[in-house]
Structure formats: C-alpha cells, structure tokens
Design a protein around this motif. Structure first.
Motif, mmCIF file in Angstrom:
data_model
loop_
_atom_site.group_PDB
_atom_site.id
_atom_site.type_symbol
_atom_site.label_atom_id
_atom_site.label_comp_id
_atom_site.label_asym_id
_atom_site.label_seq_id
_atom_site.Cartn_x
_atom_site.Cartn_y
_atom_site.Cartn_z
ATOM 1 N N ILE A 20 0.846 -1.204 0.000
ATOM 2 C CA ILE A 20 0.000 0.000 0.000
ATOM 3 C C ILE A 20 0.879 1.252 0.000
ATOM 4 N N ASP A 21 1.934 1.242 0.796
ATOM 5 C CA ASP A 21 2.838 2.396 0.868
ATOM 6 C C ASP A 21 3.493 2.661 -0.489
ATOM 7 N N VAL A 22 3.894 1.601 -1.178
ATOM 8 C CA VAL A 22 4.498 1.748 -2.508
ATOM 9 C C VAL A 22 3.476 2.332 -3.480
ATOM 10 N N LEU A 23 2.267 1.783 -3.445
ATOM 11 C CA LEU A 23 1.224 2.263 -4.364
ATOM 12 C C LEU A 23 0.841 3.710 -4.071
ATOM 13 N N ALA A 31 -3.711 3.910 -9.655
ATOM 14 C CA ALA A 31 -4.937 4.088 -10.445
ATOM 15 C C ALA A 31 -5.487 2.762 -10.956
ATOM 16 N N LYS A 32 -4.658 1.721 -10.958
ATOM 17 C CA LYS A 32 -5.069 0.415 -11.456
ATOM 18 C C LYS A 32 -5.724 -0.458 -10.381
ATOM 19 N N VAL A 33 -5.719 0.016 -9.134
ATOM 20 C CA VAL A 33 -6.245 -0.776 -8.015
ATOM 21 C C VAL A 33 -7.175 0.081 -7.167
ATOM 22 N N ASP A 34 -7.788 -0.527 -6.178
ATOM 23 C CA ASP A 34 -8.679 0.195 -5.269
ATOM 24 C C ASP A 34 -7.931 0.514 -3.976
ATOM 25 N N LEU A 35 -7.034 1.482 -4.075
ATOM 26 C CA LEU A 35 -6.190 1.842 -2.938
ATOM 27 C C LEU A 35 -6.984 2.346 -1.734
ATOM 28 N N THR A 37 -9.923 1.541 -0.662
ATOM 29 C CA THR A 37 -10.533 0.399 0.028
ATOM 30 C C THR A 37 -9.481 -0.367 0.817
ATOM 31 N N ALA A 38 -8.335 -0.594 0.207
ATOM 32 C CA ALA A 38 -7.256 -1.307 0.883
ATOM 33 C C ALA A 38 -6.793 -0.541 2.123
ATOM 34 N N GLN A 39 -6.665 0.765 1.996
ATOM 35 C CA GLN A 39 -6.241 1.579 3.141
ATOM 36 C C GLN A 39 -7.264 1.507 4.270
ATOM 37 N N ALA A 40 -8.543 1.557 3.929
ATOM 38 C CA ALA A 40 -9.592 1.466 4.946
ATOM 39 C C ALA A 40 -9.595 0.095 5.608
ATOM 40 N N ASP A 41 -9.433 -0.957 4.797
ATOM 41 C CA ASP A 41 -9.373 -2.307 5.353
ATOM 42 C C ASP A 41 -8.199 -2.449 6.313
ATOM 43 N N MET A 42 -7.063 -1.885 5.954
ATOM 44 C CA MET A 42 -5.887 -2.011 6.816
ATOM 45 C C MET A 42 -6.037 -1.193 8.098
ATOM 46 N N ALA A 43 -6.741 -0.088 8.049
ATOM 47 C CA ALA A 43 -7.025 0.653 9.277
ATOM 48 C C ALA A 43 -7.861 -0.222 10.219
ATOM 49 N N ASP A 44 -8.846 -0.922 9.640
ATOM 50 C CA ASP A 44 -9.650 -1.856 10.424
ATOM 51 C C ASP A 44 -8.793 -3.004 10.957
ATOM 52 N N VAL A 45 -7.888 -3.511 10.129
ATOM 53 C CA VAL A 45 -7.009 -4.609 10.542
ATOM 54 C C VAL A 45 -6.221 -4.224 11.789
ATOM 55 N N ASN A 46 -5.648 -3.034 11.775
ATOM 56 C CA ASN A 46 -4.834 -2.619 12.913
ATOM 57 C C ASN A 46 -5.658 -2.539 14.193
ATOM 58 N N THR A 47 -6.864 -2.025 14.091
ATOM 59 C CA THR A 47 -7.753 -1.946 15.243
ATOM 60 C C THR A 47 -8.160 -3.338 15.723
ATOM 61 N N LEU A 48 -8.556 -4.177 14.787
ATOM 62 C CA LEU A 48 -8.995 -5.531 15.135
ATOM 63 C C LEU A 48 -7.859 -6.372 15.710
ATOM 64 N N TRP A 49 -6.667 -6.256 15.148
ATOM 65 C CA TRP A 49 -5.535 -7.036 15.632
ATOM 66 C C TRP A 49 -5.191 -6.626 17.064
ATOM 67 N N ALA A 50 -5.227 -5.343 17.339
ATOM 68 C CA ALA A 50 -4.985 -4.877 18.712
ATOM 69 C C ALA A 50 -6.055 -5.439 19.649
ATOM 70 N N ARG A 51 -7.300 -5.462 19.186
ATOM 71 C CA ARG A 51 -8.396 -6.003 19.990
ATOM 72 C C ARG A 51 -8.197 -7.500 20.242
ATOM 73 N N ALA A 52 -7.751 -8.233 19.230
ATOM 74 C CA ALA A 52 -7.510 -9.672 19.377
ATOM 75 C C ALA A 52 -6.409 -9.933 20.399
ATOM 76 N N ALA A 80 -6.763 -8.163 -1.993
ATOM 77 C CA ALA A 80 -7.529 -8.285 -3.236
ATOM 78 C C ALA A 80 -7.759 -6.910 -3.867
ATOM 79 N N ALA A 81 -8.012 -5.907 -3.048
ATOM 80 C CA ALA A 81 -8.275 -4.558 -3.561
ATOM 81 C C ALA A 81 -7.070 -3.981 -4.296
ATOM 82 N N ILE A 82 -5.869 -4.399 -3.885
ATOM 83 C CA ILE A 82 -4.662 -3.889 -4.544
ATOM 84 C C ILE A 82 -4.010 -4.958 -5.435
#
Length: 97
Positions: A20-23, A31-35, A37-52, A80-82
């Motif tokens: 994501i950082d490279v893109l 422009a060829k991917v859904d950056l 969406t990927a960024q939003a998913d990863m923000a959720d990942v960080n929150t969820l992983w901390a919760r886990a 998948a988004a990227i």
C-alpha cells in the motif's frame, strides 16, 4: 492456535501495508487498483488485531480467535483490492536480501 496467529498475522499486515505504501507513492500504479478500500481495510485490521491481542492477554482466547479471523478476512480483502498475492504463512520469515 494463538501462537500460529502471532507467527504470521504481523507478517501479512507488514506485507500488505508495504505494498500500500508503494502504491500510495506511485499514482500511475495506484490508479489500477482500489487503494482507498485497501487503506480502509488495513485501518480496520490494525484496530482488530490490537483487539484480538488484548482479548488473548485478558484471558479470552475465544474472542481473540474470532477477532483474528476477522483480521484475516480484512487482510485478504485489502490484498484483493490492490491485486496483491499474500505470502504463504512462514514464507515471510526468510531473511531479506
């Protein structure tokens, strides 16, 4: 099962975030991917992983496992988004050259 999660989830998070950082720096490729969406998913990942992790250290392995499965789904969605192929668990442990 928790040791398995802690062995590979951080590697997956790092791999997807690195892509994501490279893109984010390469607008033509982004422009060829859904950056966004990927960024939003990863923000959720960080929150969820901390919760886990908090659930596990708090003595609730069931919630930790359920939350980790959500983390895996979000990581897969972000990848998948990227259009990124995730490394196999254990594959990211080889020394970088």
């Amino acid at each position: 099962q928790w040791p398995k999660f802690t062995a590979y989830i951080p590697d997956l998070i790092s791999a997807v975030q690195a892509r994501i950082d490279v893109l984010a720096k390469n607008k033509k490729e982004a422009a060829k991917v859904d950056l966004p969406t990927a960024q939003a998913d990863m923000a959720d990942v960080n929150t969820l992983w901390a919760r886990a992790q908090q659930a596990f250290t708090g003595g609730d392995p069931e919630t930790a496992g359920e939350t980790t499965r959500e983390v895996e789904k979000k990581i897969n969605a972000a990848a998948a988004a990227i259009k990124f192929t995730l490394p196999r668990p254990g594959a990211a442990t080889a020394p970088a050259h």
